[in-house]
Design an enzyme around this catalytic site. Structure first.
Site, short mmCIF file in Angstrom:
data_model
loop_
_atom_site.label_atom_id
_atom_site.label_comp_id
_atom_site.label_asym_id
_atom_site.label_seq_id
_atom_site.Cartn_x
_atom_site.Cartn_y
_atom_site.Cartn_z
N GLY A 514 0.85 -1.18 0.00
CA GLY A 514 0.00 0.00 0.00
C GLY A 514 0.88 1.22 0.00
N GLY A 515 0.27 2.37 -0.01
CA GLY A 515 1.02 3.62 -0.03
C GLY A 515 1.91 3.75 1.20
N PHE A 516 1.52 3.15 2.31
CA PHE A 516 2.23 3.43 3.55
C PHE A 516 2.88 2.21 4.17
CE2 PHE A 516 -1.29 6.28 2.88
CZ PHE A 516 -0.56 7.41 2.60
N PRO A 518 3.88 -2.39 3.52
CA PRO A 518 3.51 -3.65 2.91
C PRO A 518 2.28 -4.29 3.57
CG PRO A 518 5.41 -3.94 4.35
CD PRO A 518 5.09 -2.48 4.35
N VAL A 519 1.63 -5.18 2.83
CA VAL A 519 0.47 -5.91 3.35
C VAL A 519 0.80 -7.40 3.31
CG1 VAL A 519 -2.00 -6.32 3.09
CG2 VAL A 519 -1.04 -4.13 2.39
N ASP A 630 -9.32 8.20 -2.85
CA ASP A 630 -8.38 7.39 -3.63
C ASP A 630 -9.05 6.13 -4.16
OD1 ASP A 630 -6.02 6.86 -4.91
OD2 ASP A 630 -5.05 5.96 -3.16
#
Ligand SMILES: *[C@@H]1O[C@H](CO)[C@@H](O)[C@H](O)[C@H]1NC(C)=O
Ligand SMILES: *[C@@H]1O[C@H](CO)[C@@H](O)[C@H](O)[C@H]1NC(C)=O
Ligand SMILES: *[C@@H]1O[C@H](CO)[C@@H](O)[C@H](O)[C@H]1NC(C)=O
Ligand SMILES: *[C@@H]1O[C@H](CO)[C@@H](O)[C@H](O)[C@H]1NC(C)=O
Ligand SMILES: *[C@@H]1O[C@H](CO)[C@@H](O)[C@H](O)[C@H]1NC(C)=O
Ligand SMILES: *[C@@H]1O[C@H](CO)[C@@H](O)[C@H](O)[C@H]1NC(C)=O
Ligand SMILES: *[C@@H]1O[C@H](CO)[C@@H](O)[C@H](O)[C@H]1NC(C)=O
Ligand SMILES: *[C@@H]1O[C@H](CO)[C@@H](O)[C@H](O)[C@H]1NC(C)=O
Ligand SMILES: *[C@@H]1O[C@H](CO)[C@@H](O)[C@H](O)[C@H]1NC(C)=O
Length: 822
Positions: A514-516, A518-519, A630
């Site tokens: 993600g933008g902020f 890892p997942v 977004d």
């Protein structure tokens, strides 16, 4: 023996009670009309011919009292639209409604002489008959008489709190009837509360929501196209509007464009706004559709006299008009703006031959309160200007009707109040200035130079302060988060649990970026699959977004939104734990040559519909209204049944119950999905989400990214290309070849049409998600889309690269972040 017998007696008694009940409920007769010899008692109802509405006795909320009222018959949510005896409830079930031979309705109690409510007809009655029409209008008329003008009485002349299609609001200037809706006191008490919506008469009349006799919100006067204070025309997707302004009547009414739409507006006893609702068959509930008030600038008189309210101005929404200054600068600077502004220099008022007054033109306004106005419906703008100059108390003028470039004119006398500035839409207004002010331009120029020098110095200072602040904030925020999470009932996970579940955050478990941070995918000890979003410790900026996301999503529950299960904050680690959504993100399907074959048209339509529902929930949930900011294919996840779930709320913003737009200096979002007003000016609103939604729909249909230029014409993005094909009536060429066989042409065309409406350049032209839902679900006629807002091409981003910080995330979407805005 004795005991036995009484037991037996009890049995018989209860049998009788049950029998009586069955009889009474089957006797709860539904009448279709009531005549002089008949009556309607509690338990009986009068039903409209098509079975849409029902008149009968009810008890509101938790009250025990009985009221005579009208509600929807076919809708499972009991919704009362009209009440007869609002102030005189009946205490038991003995109410009886009768029609007397004089043509009046009388509500009494069986056995007493008390009258709880009655009507008075001035017309001659002859075989009067009472009927409920399918519009919800209760009508008393002479037998055989069908002209509404000759009705003895009708409930639409005496509305309660609900505005129904075909009902009029306004004034009958001949009879003096005031068609006004008045809020209930409370959900348990239908008696008239303080707030009402009706017409305020003047030369240029306007509709207002009143608090008692005080104005609370002005819709503004009708300018031929819309009410001056309500330039958003998206309701015209569903309603036809008719406005009558003549010497007999000033009225406003609507009608639904298709019959099957069930809509109502009600003045809400708590929000003091007119809230509009539409019945949603799919969820079997009312869908909130829109509201009269949107933001703080809609509070009547917030800024006092001779000023205007600009909600996009983050510091001070109230601004004095040109040539005016705050009456009390101290009060004004301490945010008490109600005293308004006064002229810097008096008008010369044509007393001085060597100098005449002039006018400054403002654009995009809600015109001032029209209490002191003079309408010249056949004069030109120039004629008004000259008339205005001749009268010293004339302060402003403009066209009274904006159609066809404008016609007619109207002048304002005395102080100008309750002006609002719209970031898009709105009217022109010419405001009078003394001759001296013509030198204004020069003065302003000087001011700009001085201001910019000061600004440069301030910026340097601010930068220093910011760096220091940033360092300190990191620590402060940490405790803020912990403090916050304590207030939500969000489960806290133990770090060890998560580490085990994700095999120590192994690369094999990583499912995205993600933008902020890892997942990861994980499996809890009980077998539950989870997705863990790990906030990178390095991403200092992510902290704010993280708080936002937790705050927002912890409160959300909807089947089309991804569900947050809990979080974990331990040491440096900050983790969000979500339900695991099996099929991953939508972009992995639609933009993939092979996988896209597994999504046929009915599934794609289901996804579009689900995203619509999810987004509508975000925008209109009454507790918490959220702009996602977004929305894109990468942020729509698909579960095992391919139900879409909107995810990633890191950029989302809430807006207070009645505010619908905001302004930011930090433009975040994804190139290709951003609405022009957001990308360029940082202005975001639910309509910028609608824009992104339009792009998403187009992508789902075409199987191509908006920003990809893979079709023949390499100078256009997908939306530009779609628009061209639409214009050439070749829209079917847009359809992804893989769904050509499964698709229903009319459905696809409808979706393309809706998506083009969503990406129109001006936010006020775009529909709300509630309209989108109805447009997708119904057969209603759709308006023609106007030109879409083309996002400035790649080139312009690069040209302005000093303005933007670009960041390429792993899923190959360019995320644009503008740090300094303007
Ligand atoms: C009024 O009450 C009496 C006695 O309970 C009953 O017989 C009669 O039918 C009632 N009248 C109406 C119009 O319901
Ligand atoms: C409505 O008016 C009353 C009486 O003037 C006032 O006390 C109340 O605060 C007002 N309500 C709102 C919501 O402004
Ligand atoms: C007023 O708003 C509240 C909260 O949204 C809602 O529960 C209530 O039904 C509304 N009242 C009316 C008359 O629509
Ligand atoms: C309102 O505020 C916005 C944002 O600060 C600004 O761009 C706009 O010019 C303002 N409008 C007026 C009429 O001052
Ligand atoms: C000024 O007043 C408005 C409306 O009452 C309020 O929303 C805003 O937060 C206030 N601003 C400041 C700086 O106090
Ligand atoms: C604002 O100023 C007016 C007039 O001076 C005063 O009556 C009112 O109490 C003030 N309001 C606030 C919130 O200070
Ligand atoms: C008329 O206007 C001129 C220019 O603004 C000013 O110098 C003069 O004093 C004015 N005369 C009167 C009588 O107001
Ligand atoms: C304006 O013109 C119309 C049409 O010519 C006429 O009917 C109307 O009376 C005029 N209104 C006024 C105020 O003169
Ligand atoms: C100016 O207009 C106002 C409002 O229409 C009116 O009451 C007043 O008499 C006019 N004054 C002159 C000098 O015409």
């Amino acid at each position: 023996m004795k005991y036995l017998r009484s037991c037996h007696a009890l049995g018989i008694l209860s049998f009788i009670v049950i029998l009586a009940y069955i009889l009474s409920s089957s006797l709860a007769t539904e009448l279709d009309s009531i005549r002089v010899s008949q009556s309607l008692s509690d338990g009986m109802t009068l039903v409209s011919q098509g079975g849409k509405f029902e008149l009968g006795f009810f008890s509101p909320g938790n009250s025990q009292k009985r009221y005579l009222g009208i509600w929807y018959k076919k809708i499972p949510v009991h919704t009362v639209v009209w009440v007869a005896n609002r102030v005189n409830p009946i205490n038991d079930f003995s109410g009886i409604l009768t029609v007397n031979s004089k043509g009046n309705l009388i509500l009494t109690e069986n056995g007493t002489e008390t009258t709880f409510w009655s009507t008075i007809s001035l017309k001659q009655a002859k075989n009067p008959v009472l009927e409920l029409l399918d519009s919800g209008n209760l009508v008393l008329r002479n037998e055989g008489e069908s002209n509404p003008k000759d009705y003895l009485w009708q409930s639409f002349d005496y509305p309660s709190d609900t505005f129904l299609p075909k009902m009029k609001l306004g004034r009958d200037l001949q009879t003096g009837l005031d068609w006004r809706i008045t809020a209930w006191k409370s959900p348990n008490d239908p008696s008239p509360g303080d707030f009402s919506l009706g017409l305020v008469l003047s030369d240029y009349p306007e509709f207002c929501i009143m608090n008692g006799t005080k104005k609370f919100f002005r819709y503004g006067p009708w300018n031929g196209v819309y009410f001056s204070g309500h330039p958003d025309l998206s309701y015209t997707y569903m309603f036809e509007v008719s406005v009558v302004i003549n010497k007999d009547e000033v009225s406003y009414s609507t009608n639904t464009k298709i019959d099957s739409i069930i809509a109502r507006g009600a003045i809400n006893e708590t929000s003091h706004a007119l809230s509009q609702y539409v019945w949603d068959e799919n969820v079997q509930n009312w869908q909130y559709f829109g509201s009269s008030q949107h933001d703080m600038c809609d509070h009547y008189g917030l800024c006092g006299a001779n000023s205007y309210c600009n909600v996009t101005e983050s510091q001070h929404v109230c601004q004095c008009l040109e040539g005016f200054s705050p009456k009390s600068p101290e009060a004004w600077n301490s945010n008490n703006t109600t005293q308004g502004c006064v002229r810097d220099k008096p008008l010369s008022c044509n007393n001085n031959v060597t100098s005449t007054d002039g006018f400054v033109k403002y654009k995009g306004l809600k015109v001032p309160d029209t209490q002191h106005t003079k309408l010249h419906e056949n004069s030109t703008l120039d004629e008004c200007k000259n008339l205005c100059l001749k009268n010293c108390s004339c302060m402003a003028y403009t066209n009274s009707d904006i159609r066809g470039g404008g016609s007619g004119c109207v002048m304002w006398f005395g102080d100008l109040s309750d002006i609002k500035w719209f970031q898009s839409g709105g009217q022109d207004l010419y405001i009078r200035l003394p001759a001296f002010e013509s030198g204004l331009q020069h003065r302003n120029k000087k001011k700009v130079i001085i201001t910019s020098t000061i600004a440069a110095i301030c910026a340097t200072l601010l930068l220093c302060v910011y760096v220091i602040y940033k360092v300190q904030r990191k620590n402060a925020e940490k405790s803020k988060i912990e403090g916050y999470i304590d207030d939500t009932d969000l489960p806290l996970f133990d770090l060890q649990t998560i580490t085990t579940a994700t095999h120590k955050f192994s690369l094999n478990n990583k499912i995205g970026q993600g933008g902020f941070g890892p997942v990861y995918k994980g499996t809890l000890a009980d077998g539950l699959e989870i997705a863990v979003k790990r906030l990178s410790p390095s991403s200092g900026q992510g902290m704010t977004e993280f708080i936002t996301e937790v705050k927002l999503i912890a409160k959300l529950q909807h089947r089309n939104l991804v569900k947050l299960l809990g979080c974990c904050i331990q040491g440096e680690e900050i983790l969000l734990v979500y339900e695991y959504v099996v099929n991953g993100s939508l972009d992995k399907f639609v933009f993939d040559q092979t996988k896209s074959k597994s999504l046929d048209w009915p599934q794609r339509f289901g996804i579009i519909y689900g995203v619509t529902r999810g987004l509508l929930y975000l925008h209109q949930d009454s507790r918490l209204r959220i702009i996602h900011r977004d929305l894109k294919a990468g942020n729509v996840l698909l579960d095992v049944k391919l139900n879409p779930k909107i995810s990633d709320f890191g950029m989302a913003r809430t807006f207070g119950g009645d505010q619908t737009e905001g302004n930011t200096n930090r433009v975040v979002g994804t190139y290709g999905y951003m609405a022009p007003e957001y990308a360029i000016d940082g202005l975001y609103s639910i309509k910028s989400d609608v824009f992104s939604f339009g792009i998403l729909v187009m992508e789902i249909i075409c199987g191509t990214k908006n920003r990809a230029l893979c079709h023949a014409n390499k100078t256009l993005n997908l939306i530009g290309y779609a628009w061209r094909l639409w214009k050439e009536e070749k829209a079917l060429e847009l359809i992804d070849p893989t769904i050509k066989e499964s698709c229903v042409i009319s459905e696809v065309l409808r979706c393309i049409h809706v998506s083009l409406l969503c990406v129109q350049q001006y936010p006020e032209d775009r529909p709300t998600m509630a309209s989108v839902l109805l447009m997708l679900a119904s057969e209603m006629d759709l308006v023609d889309p106007k030109e879409p807002g083309f996002f400035p091409k790649r080139v312009s981003i690069e040209a302005n690269s000093h303005l933007y910080q670009s960041e390429l995330s792993t899923n190959d979407e360019l995320t644009v972040t503008s740090l300094d805005g303007r």
